[in-house]
Scaffold this active site. Structure first.
Site, PDB file in Angstrom:
ATOM      1  CB  CYS B  83      -0.933   0.000   1.201  1.00  0.00           C
ATOM      2  SG  CYS B  83      -2.031  -1.439   1.215  1.00  0.00           S
ATOM      3  CG  HIS B 333      -6.504   2.144   1.189  1.00  0.00           C
ATOM      4  ND1 HIS B 333      -5.358   2.636   0.592  1.00  0.00           N
ATOM      5  CD2 HIS B 333      -6.083   1.117   1.992  1.00  0.00           C
ATOM      6  CE1 HIS B 333      -4.311   1.933   1.015  1.00  0.00           C
ATOM      7  NE2 HIS B 333      -4.716   1.016   1.849  1.00  0.00           N
TER       8      HIS B 333
END
Lengths: 385, 385
Positions: B83, B333
Site C-alpha cells: 500500500c 483506499h
C-alpha cells in the site's frame, strides 16, 4: 550524473530450488554480493522481481528482503518491468546512488517460479503481455515470440536450422558456469529434432525458467580507490526505454525499438560504438530475440543477426561474444532475476573470472535486459578500469 | 540532491469503475496531471501499483501506461511496496530527476481492484504481509491490524469509542471532495453500532477499497520560475524506511519504527519540526493507524495519539489537521494509488484549493504512505514557495 561502481556480486545456482524459500534464495545472493564487496551494511535495497505476487503470494519484497538480510530501517523497494525487472532494479539503485540519496545500495534480482505447475507459470508469464488485447485472445508469451520468429523467417528467408548456433553457443558456454541450470552440449541435429512448442519455436529455441537470484553492491565510483587484484568496475552507461505493450501495435514487429533506443543512449553516454564492445550479454529468451537484439544494437543489418551465429562471431573468441556464461538459454531464465545475472556475469568477464569462456582482454561490455516482447528494455555498459 | 518541484496534479474519482479499464483509469489521472502542468511530454514515467498482477492479470505497468499515454520510447517502470507503492513511485521519480536522468517525470499511482469479489481481494491484499509466517497461519491483513488495535487498547486503556473521531473527521472532510468514494457524515453512535469485521475493528474503523488513480508531474525546481496565481510547490524532503515484514518480529508492535525513521529523516532534510507542519495527510487504513502515525511522527506521546482526535486537534481548524480530503477512510483506499492521492491532496492544500476543508494559510505539509503493517513507510514534506 555521479559515476557509480559495482563493488561486489553474488548469485545462486539456477534450478528447482524447492528446498529453499523465496527469502532464502534472494538472501543468499544478496549476502554473497555484500560479502564479495566486503561490506556489512548498505544504505538501501532495490529488488527486481516479476512473479512473486502470483506464484509466491508475496508482495513488498523490498521490506521482505531488508528484514531477512538484516538491513533494518533502511530504504527498500521492489521494481517490476516483467522479465526486465532485474536491470530495472539496478537502474533504480544507480539513480539513488547518483542522486546522493544512498552511499551504497544492494540490488537483488530474484525469482522463485518452479513451485507451481506449468499452466500456472504460463499464465503468470503472460501478465508481461497485454491482458486485454493479446492474452485475452488466447495467445501465450511463447506464442507471441513464435509469431515474430515466423514473420522474420518469412521476411528474410532464413530456415529454422539457421538459428541453431545461438542455442549451441549458449549451451557450450554454460558448461563451465557452475550456477547454470543446464550443463549439456547440444548439436544442430538435436536442435532440429527437439520437440515443437509453438511453431517455429521448439524446446531448444526457448530458455528454461528456474529459481534463482543474482545481486550486486553499488557505490559512488569515487569511493572505490583500489581493490587488490581486481579492476574497478564502473557503470559507464545506463538507460531504459519502452515500446508498445502489444506486439501488434508496432509499425514494425521485427524491430526492437526500445532495444535500439536504450542502446543508443548508452553508446552516447559511454562514448563508445558497438565496435568497442568486447562482450554482450543479451536477452536470449528465445533464439529469435538474439537475432533481433544484435540487429537493434548495431551489430548486424536488419534481418542479418542470424548470420553472426552462423559465422561464429558470437562465440567467446568471436567478434561479439554473447551469452558467455550460458545466457538465458542454458544458464536459465528466472525471469525477474535475469537482468542481474547478466550484469553479474559481465562483471565476471571484466574481472577475468570466466575460465573456459573468458573473453581475452575483456574491458568493456554491455548487458541488455528485455521485459515483455521488447516492451521495456534496460541496457547497461560496464567498464573495467 | 537537486530540488524537485511538483508542476501538475491529476486524479480520478474513487469507486467501482467497472466501465473503465485499468489503462483508462491510470491514463485519465496521468493526462490530467500533464494538462495541469501544461506539458505534452515528459522524459520518464513511474507507476505505483500493488495488485494489477493478481487482479487485472497485467504486469509491466510502466510500458503499459507509457504506451497508452503516448510516451513512446520513454523510460517507464513500476514500483511496488504494497500500500506504500504510490509514494514509493514518487520517490523513484524524484531520484531520477534529482540525478539528472530525467528533466521531467510523470508519476501515477493506480489501482483497479473492485472487479474481483471479496475473497479474492482479501487474499490479494494479504500479499502485503508475510506469506510464510503470517498469512499461512490464517491471519488476514485486517486481522493483523485488529491484533495491533486490541493490544493498544489494552496497553493504554482506551475504549473503542475513543477512536471514533478519526473516522468522523475523515467522513466530514470527504463531503467537499468530489473525488472521494464516500460522501456520508457519520456520528459516534453510528460508529459504535457499525458491523464488526475483526474485533475490535468494525466497518467504520476500516477504509474502503476502490478503483482510482492519482498523478503528478515533477521537474527540477529551478525550472519552475513562476506560475500565474499559484505558489511553487517544492518537495522539501523525501525519505523511505522499512520495518520487519511480520508484525510479530517487532520488539514493540505498537511503535511504527519505519514511520518514525522516515519522518525523522524528512524533518532533518527540510529543517522543520512537527510544530512547523500545517497539515498531515497520514495513512488511516484503519483508525488505529492514525493514532500510531501521529505518535511515530512526533505529534503525540506514545499511547496518546487518540487524544488528538478527542481534542479536535485533527480537524481542518485544529493543531494538526489530518485526512483533510477524507483520508483513506472516506476518500477511499485504492491501495497502490493511495500514496499519490495523499500527495495530490497536499498540493491542493498548499495551493489553497480545498474549499470547506482548506487549512488556512497552509504553507508546509507532510504526506506519509504506509505499506503492510508499517513495513515500508514513505514520507514527503512539501512546501509552497
Amino acid at each position: 550524473m555521479q559515476k557509480v561502481a559495482i563493488l561486489g556480486i553474488g548469485q545462486t545456482h539456477i534450478g528447482e530450488q524447492w528446498e529453499k524459500s523465496l527469502r532464502e534464495i534472494g538472501g543468499e545472493a544478496g549476502l554473497a554480493a555484500m560479502h564479495d564487496a566486503g561490506v556489512e551494511k548498505v544504505d538501501a535495497l532495490y529488488v527486481g522481481n516479476m512473479l512473486s505476487p502470483l506464484i509466491d503470494a508475496q508482495n513488498q519484497l523490498g521490506a521482505y528482503f531488508a528484514d531477512w538480510i538484516g538491513l533494518w530501517h533502511k530504504e527498500a523497494v521492489k521494481v517490476e518491468a516483467a522479465c526486465g525487472s532485474g536491470a530495472a532494479a539496478l537502474r533504480a539503485g544507480i539513480m539513488a546512488v547518483a542522486a546522493g540519496e544512498a552511499e551504497s545500495a544492494l540490488v537483488i534480482g530474484v525469482e522463485k517460479m518452479t513451485d507451481k505447475a506449468g499452466h500456472d507459470v504460463t499464465a503468470a508469464l503472460a501478465t508481461a503481455a497485454d491482458a486485454d488485447y493479446e492474452v485475452e485472445q488466447g495467445v501465450s508469451f511463447v506464442g507471441l515470440n513464435a509469431l515474430i520468429m515466423k514473420r522474420y523467417m518469412h521476411e528474410y528467408g532464413w530456415k529454422h536450422a539457421d538459428f541453431a548456433s545461438f542455442s549451441i553457443n549458449a549451451h557450450a558456454n554454460a558448461m563451465s558456469n557452475p550456477f547454470a541450470r543446464l550443463h549439456e552440449r547440444i548439436s544442430t541435429e538435436r536442435f532440429e529434432k527437439s520437440a515443437m512448442i509453438a511453431t517455429p519455436i521448439n524446446l531448444l529455441d526457448a530458455s528454461p525458467i528456474g529459481d534463482g537470484a543474482a545481486a550486486a553492491v553499488i557505490v559512488p565510483a569515487e569511493k572505490v580507490t583500489s581493490l587488490p587484484g581486481r579492476p574497478r568496475i564502473v557503470i559507464a552507461a545506463s538507460a531504459s526505454a519502452t515500446d508498445t505493450i502489444a506486439v501488434h501495435s508496432r509499425r514494425d514487429p521485427l524491430f526492437l525499438a526500445a532495444a535500439y533506443e536504450s542502446a543508443k543512449r548508452c553508446y552516447n553516454m559511454a562514448g563508445v560504438t558497438p565496435d568497442d564492445l568486447d562482450v554482450f550479454e543479451l536477452h536470449d529468451a528465445f533464439s529469435i530475440m538474439s537475432a533481433l537484439s544484435l540487429e537493434a544494437c548495431g551489430f548486424a543489418e536488419r534481418g542479418q543477426g542470424v548470420r553472426l551465429g552462423l559465422d561464429s562471431a558470437i562465440a567467446p573468441g568471436g567478434r561479439i561474444p554473447i551469452c558467455t556464461r550460458g545466457g538465458l538459454k542454458a544458464r536459465g531464465h528466472p525471469v525477474g532475476a535475469t537482468g542481474m545475472y547478466q550484469v553479474v556475469e559481465l562483471v565476471q568477464q571484466l574481472r577475468g573470472e570466466c575460465g573456459d569462456t573468458q573473453v581475452a582482454g575483456a574491458a568493456i561490455g554491455m548487458a541488455q535486459n528485455i521485459g515483455g516482447s521488447g516492451s521495456t528494455v534496460v541496457t547497461h555498459i560496464l567498464k573495467a578500469e
